[in-house]
Design an enzyme around this catalytic site. Structure first.
Site, short mmCIF file in Angstrom:
data_model
loop_
_atom_site.label_atom_id
_atom_site.label_comp_id
_atom_site.label_asym_id
_atom_site.label_seq_id
_atom_site.Cartn_x
_atom_site.Cartn_y
_atom_site.Cartn_z
N LYS A 22 0.85 -1.21 0.00
CA LYS A 22 0.00 0.00 0.00
C LYS A 22 0.88 1.25 0.00
CE LYS A 22 -1.74 1.57 4.05
NZ LYS A 22 -1.41 2.98 4.35
N ASN A 23 1.89 1.27 0.86
CA ASN A 23 2.68 2.50 1.06
C ASN A 23 3.72 2.75 -0.02
OD1 ASN A 23 1.08 2.95 3.22
ND2 ASN A 23 2.61 2.43 4.77
N CYS A 119 -4.79 12.48 12.46
CA CYS A 119 -5.60 11.25 12.50
C CYS A 119 -5.40 10.62 13.88
CB CYS A 119 -5.19 10.32 11.39
SG CYS A 119 -3.53 9.75 11.63
N ARG A 124 0.57 14.88 12.86
CA ARG A 124 1.02 14.68 11.48
C ARG A 124 1.15 15.98 10.69
NH1 ARG A 124 -1.25 9.07 9.39
NH2 ARG A 124 0.78 9.06 8.38
N ASP A 307 4.62 0.88 12.04
CA ASP A 307 3.39 0.26 11.52
C ASP A 307 3.20 -1.17 11.97
OD1 ASP A 307 3.44 1.98 8.29
OD2 ASP A 307 2.92 2.61 10.32
N ARG A 399 -8.62 -0.49 4.86
CA ARG A 399 -7.74 0.49 4.19
C ARG A 399 -6.41 -0.15 3.82
NH1 ARG A 399 -6.51 5.48 7.57
NH2 ARG A 399 -5.29 5.83 5.67
C1 EPZ Z 1 4.18 7.13 6.15
O1 EPZ Z 1 3.39 8.17 6.70
C2 EPZ Z 1 3.27 5.91 6.10
N1 EPZ Z 1 2.11 6.18 5.25
C3 EPZ Z 1 2.79 5.55 7.51
O2 EPZ Z 1 2.03 4.35 7.43
C4 EPZ Z 1 4.02 5.28 8.38
O3 EPZ Z 1 3.60 5.04 9.71
C5 EPZ Z 1 4.95 6.51 8.35
O4 EPZ Z 1 5.31 6.83 6.99
C6 EPZ Z 1 6.24 6.27 9.13
O5 EPZ Z 1 6.91 5.18 8.62
C7 EPZ Z 1 2.25 6.09 3.91
O6 EPZ Z 1 3.32 5.83 3.40
C8 EPZ Z 1 1.03 6.34 3.09
P1 EPZ Z 1 6.25 10.55 8.21
P2 EPZ Z 1 3.96 9.69 6.71
O7 EPZ Z 1 6.13 11.79 7.42
O8 EPZ Z 1 4.70 9.95 5.46
C9 EPZ Z 1 6.49 13.77 11.61
C10 EPZ Z 1 0.16 2.96 7.76
O9 EPZ Z 1 -0.26 2.44 8.80
N2 EPZ Z 1 6.45 14.77 10.52
O10 EPZ Z 1 7.46 9.70 8.05
O11 EPZ Z 1 2.84 10.59 7.05
C11 EPZ Z 1 5.16 13.07 11.80
O12 EPZ Z 1 4.32 13.81 12.65
C12 EPZ Z 1 0.62 4.41 7.78
O13 EPZ Z 1 0.28 2.36 6.65
C13 EPZ Z 1 6.71 16.11 10.82
O14 EPZ Z 1 6.95 16.47 11.97
O15 EPZ Z 1 4.97 9.63 7.93
C14 EPZ Z 1 5.56 11.77 12.44
O16 EPZ Z 1 5.72 11.98 13.83
C15 EPZ Z 1 0.38 5.10 9.10
N3 EPZ Z 1 6.68 17.02 9.81
C16 EPZ Z 1 6.93 11.48 11.83
O17 EPZ Z 1 7.38 12.71 11.26
C17 EPZ Z 1 6.41 16.66 8.51
O18 EPZ Z 1 6.41 17.55 7.62
C18 EPZ Z 1 6.91 10.45 10.73
O19 EPZ Z 1 6.02 10.90 9.75
C19 EPZ Z 1 6.15 15.31 8.24
C20 EPZ Z 1 6.19 14.38 9.25
#
Ligand code: EPZ
Length: 429
Positions: A22-23, A119, A124, A307, A399
């Site tokens: 998915k990701n 969420c 996020r 995850d 999802r």
């Molecule tokens: C991706 O989300 C995945 N989703 C998530 O999987 C996964 O948990 C996450 O990466 C971490 O591995 C998809 O790929 C669609 P991040 P993403 O930006 O990109 C902070 C699932 O269950 N952050 O790496 O949104 C954020 O708050 C989902 O399949 C900032 O502070 O994750 C978080 O604490 C859930 N500023 C951390 O970084 C930003 O601009 C990691 O977020 C962006 C993120």
């Protein structure tokens, strides 16, 4: 509303095949609009709600896209017509929709896109996405819940990410592939899904090096063309089924995986006493005399994936001894804890630590899936518990898990979906 009914207490045995990731698929589908000549054919695309949402989003902005579910194939044809504004309700519905911004910056000078929502697992923010775009010359304004971007002078830049955000790395990479000059992303995410996206973009004619390492270098090109690409297997789905085998004390082989993507989980399961056997593209978990409590800390790849945190917490509720699971990626990924408590788990939250005193048995109960991975952990707990478990709000689980009840039934698990809407399986959308 649909719900799952699970009769627990029976070891799962057999083999299950991992679906496409998915990701990996979500950003790759978004990036497909970068092709201005020839169609993009994506293979191994899983039938998931999030995939359907991404496809709906692209259709809503005028992309010519089709999903042939029976062939697990998505086809995107290049369009010269201009793209419309992404609709509020779709971007709010799924955070990954925001990954359309990187490709759109390359195709349109002016973009207005809704601010993605938080969420169940955390606030996020998108500050790192916007910081990267601004450093590439994009003029960003934010008002009344929208991001307004003007990308007339998109150019390469050297960008340091304060933390290795997966989404920010993907979005910046997709904006950089056709920007003028070179872009360097320092401290990028190193997840396999980043490597898959870079491989896809390079198949379209992009010039990206270093994906998966601590520095990604991108040289902007003038155009990208269509290609045929097969997305990688879903390492989180695969890990979920390995934990399903472990929590039910069964023997489960997951095939069609990339073993190294599961290295941190395999190591943890071995530390807990489980027997793990691996082959070229499969991993098998076998029962052991006693599963021991272990400590886990979620980290960016190649660390233990956030995850799989909810799922391994469910497993450790049935281990012997105390475990501490530290969630270091998201600020609120503990919604599974109160639900597991209802099933008899001795579990509590202290800040970003989840403290578990393992018990012999969990008991079936009525629970509600709070989010995708927490929902998966309740399925695992239900399969291990004595008695019947009813899980409501299973739309969260749909999802990210393709045909979950069929896959579990194939392993001998007693799970039924009640109140299923009749959605034709092979409908093309
Ligand atoms: C991706 O989300 C995945 N989703 C998530 O999987 C996964 O948990 C996450 O990466 C971490 O591995 C998809 O790929 C669609 P991040 P993403 O930006 O990109 C902070 C699932 O269950 N952050 O790496 O949104 C954020 O708050 C989902 O399949 C900032 O502070 O994750 C978080 O604490 C859930 N500023 C951390 O970084 C930003 O601009 C990691 O977020 C962006 C993120």
């Amino acid at each position: 509303m649909e719900y799952f009914l699970i009769e627990g207490g029976k070891p799962l045995n057999g083999s299950v095949r991992a679906s496409g990731s998915k990701n990996a698929a979500l950003p790759i589908i978004a990036a497909s609009i970068l092709s201005t000549t020839n169609k993009v054919v994506l293979k191994n695309i899983p039938m998931l709600k999030d995939i359907e949402t991404m496809i709906e989003l692209l259709k809503s902005i005028n992309v010519d896209i089709k999903f042939n579910k029976s062939r697990k194939e998505v086809i995107v044809k290049p369009t010269t017509s201009s793209y419309k504004e992404p609709p509020y309700e779709l971007v709010r519905k799924m955070r990954a929709s925001f990954n359309i911004m990187g490709p759109l910056l390359t195709r349109k000078n002016k973009i207005r896109i809704p601010f993605p929502g938080g969420c169940a697992i955390g606030t996020r923010p998108i500050d790192l996405h916007l910081k990267g775009f601004a450093m590439m010359g994009v003029k960003i304004d934010i008002n009344s819940g929208y991001v307004l971007a003007n990308s007339k002078h998109l150019h390469g830049s050297e960008i340091y990410l304060d933390l290795p955000s997966v989404g920010a790395t993907e979005n910046i990479m997709m904006a950089a592939v056709m920007a003028k000059g070179k872009t360097i992303i320092r401290n990028p995410a190193r997840e396999p899904e980043i490597v898959d996206l870079a491989n896809f973009l390079n198949s379209m004619g992009a010039d990206i090096e270093g994906a998966g390492s601590d520095t990604i270098r991108i040289r902007g090109v003038n155009s990208l063309t269509g290609c045929t690409y097969r997305v990688m297997p879903d390492r989180i789905e695969a890990g979920t089924y390995l934990i399903a085998g472990a929590i039910t004390r069964g023997k489960v082989k997951v095939t069609n995986v990339i073993v190294e993507h599961l290295a941190s989980l395999i190591d943890k399961l071995k530390e807990a006493g489980l027997q793990i056997v691996t082959g070229a593209n499969w991993v098998e978990v076998r029962p052991c005399k006693e599963i021991k409590g272990v400590n886990v800390k979620t980290l960016p790849y190649p660390g233990f994936p956030t995850d799989l945190q909810s799922q391994i917490v469910a497993l450790l509720c049935t281990a012997k001894g105390t475990s501490i699971v530290t969630e270091s990626i998201f600020d609120k990924r503990t919604a599974h804890v109160p639900e597991l408590k209802r099933m008899g788990a001795d579990i509590s939250v202290d800040g970003n630590n989840i403290i578990i005193n393992g018990r012999k048995k969990l008991t079936g109960a009525e629970v509600i899936a709070p989010d995708l991975r927490a929902g998966a952990s309740l399925v695992l707990a239900g399969l291990a518990a004595e008695g019947t478990t009813k899980i409501s709000d299973i739309f969260h689980i749909d999802r990210g898990y393709e045909n979950i009840e069929e896959k579990i039934q194939k392993l001998g698990g007693h799970i039924k979906r009640i109140g299923k809407e009749s959605v034709p399986k092979a409908a093309n959308i």
